[in-house]
Write an enzyme that holds these catalytic residues in place. Sequence first.
Site, PDB file in Angstrom:
ATOM      1  N   TYR A  36      -7.143   7.694   6.930  1.00  0.00           N
ATOM      2  CA  TYR A  36      -8.205   8.150   6.046  1.00  0.00           C
ATOM      3  C   TYR A  36      -9.223   9.041   6.759  1.00  0.00           C
ATOM      4  O   TYR A  36     -10.149   9.539   6.128  1.00  0.00           O
ATOM      5  CB  TYR A  36      -8.907   6.940   5.405  1.00  0.00           C
ATOM      6  CG  TYR A  36      -8.128   6.340   4.253  1.00  0.00           C
ATOM      7  CD1 TYR A  36      -6.788   6.049   4.391  1.00  0.00           C
ATOM      8  CD2 TYR A  36      -8.734   6.065   3.035  1.00  0.00           C
ATOM      9  CE1 TYR A  36      -6.067   5.490   3.359  1.00  0.00           C
ATOM     10  CE2 TYR A  36      -8.019   5.515   1.994  1.00  0.00           C
ATOM     11  CZ  TYR A  36      -6.679   5.225   2.154  1.00  0.00           C
ATOM     12  OH  TYR A  36      -5.970   4.680   1.119  1.00  0.00           O
ATOM     13  N   ASP A  50      -5.936  -0.923   1.879  1.00  0.00           N
ATOM     14  CA  ASP A  50      -5.943  -0.327   0.549  1.00  0.00           C
ATOM     15  C   ASP A  50      -4.707  -0.746  -0.226  1.00  0.00           C
ATOM     16  O   ASP A  50      -4.773  -1.148  -1.399  1.00  0.00           O
ATOM     17  CB  ASP A  50      -6.011   1.195   0.676  1.00  0.00           C
ATOM     18  CG  ASP A  50      -6.525   1.872  -0.580  1.00  0.00           C
ATOM     19  OD1 ASP A  50      -6.910   1.171  -1.534  1.00  0.00           O
ATOM     20  OD2 ASP A  50      -6.546   3.117  -0.613  1.00  0.00           O
ATOM     21  N   ASP A  81       4.493  -5.496   6.563  1.00  0.00           N
ATOM     22  CA  ASP A  81       5.548  -5.616   5.562  1.00  0.00           C
ATOM     23  C   ASP A  81       5.796  -7.081   5.196  1.00  0.00           C
ATOM     24  O   ASP A  81       5.976  -7.425   4.016  1.00  0.00           O
ATOM     25  CB  ASP A  81       6.838  -4.932   6.023  1.00  0.00           C
ATOM     26  CG  ASP A  81       7.204  -5.223   7.474  1.00  0.00           C
ATOM     27  OD1 ASP A  81       6.332  -5.685   8.233  1.00  0.00           O
ATOM     28  OD2 ASP A  81       8.359  -4.982   7.854  1.00  0.00           O
TER      29      ASP A  81
END
Length: 330
Positions: A119, A227, A203
Amino acid sequence: MHKICVIEGDGIGKEVVPAAVEVLKATGVEFEFNHALAGDEVFEKTGVALPEETIAAAKAADAILFGAAGETAADVIVKLRKILDTYANIRPVKSYNGINCLKTGIDYIIVRENTEGLYKGIEAEIAGGVTVATRVITKDASERIFKHAFELAKDRKKQGTAGKVTCAHKANVLKITDGLFKKTFYEVSNDYNDIQTEDFYVDAMNMFIISRPETFDIVVTSNLFGDILSDGAVGMVGGLGMAPSGNVGDKYGLFEPIHGSAPDIAGKGLANPTATILTAVMMLRYLKENEAAERVEKALEEVLSLGLTTPDLGGTLSTSEMGQEVAKRV
């Protein structure tokens, strides 16, 4: 008297924020609400999505209550987080009676590092059809987000939770960046011997928030992973309409529901104000108005359990009517 900068923003922000403000007024806490502009409409009129006067109003406030941003989100809410250095994005995940949750007994918090990672927006095209993005992880930013997560765990342990912090990362593949992230997590944990620690690859964590979400207390992770995980997590407890968040730094607190501007239903009175009301609860706690926060959350729980909700939750009320039902119970 708490000075609150109110930024409704775009779309349903103009409906859910007024509903939350009405609830806040019902608490009896003294507020001074200063309304400021940001978002798509402001950009269309002025060419600037986040005016300087809005930034000044945010900096002058004790807290900021934000609604939603549309196409200009990167130039509004993302930029505002950076300007205010609100490095911790706090996203509660909680199941409530009356809501069709995939599991009950869920009550944990995702703490997302808010300033780094992909980001940072460092991208480039290095050749025709070849692009790169730089992922930034620093020890300083990692340390402060982990300290924030462990302090939250300490506070929650006093309230009877497990007192555990789980770190999600991908250090087996991102050996340098997430290698540093994971190493720093365990270094910080040495100062919190009374708090349990564990870590998972992101994951696997994605699976665990579905298969055993009730086992988590505080989950801390990097910007992009946070996020993604948090949106998946709230799918277990009713969706984005149930998802509040707060952006907190050393000096400022910026509070916003996770959902976007939802232009397809904007202006129709259909928007669910729950996430924004829960965001207001977070803001009250940030302002140390804990008793008022408890009253608002209990009032909202009663409204949800009675089915006095907007259509997405199975009710027949409008956005403002649902807000009124909460307000009169506060």
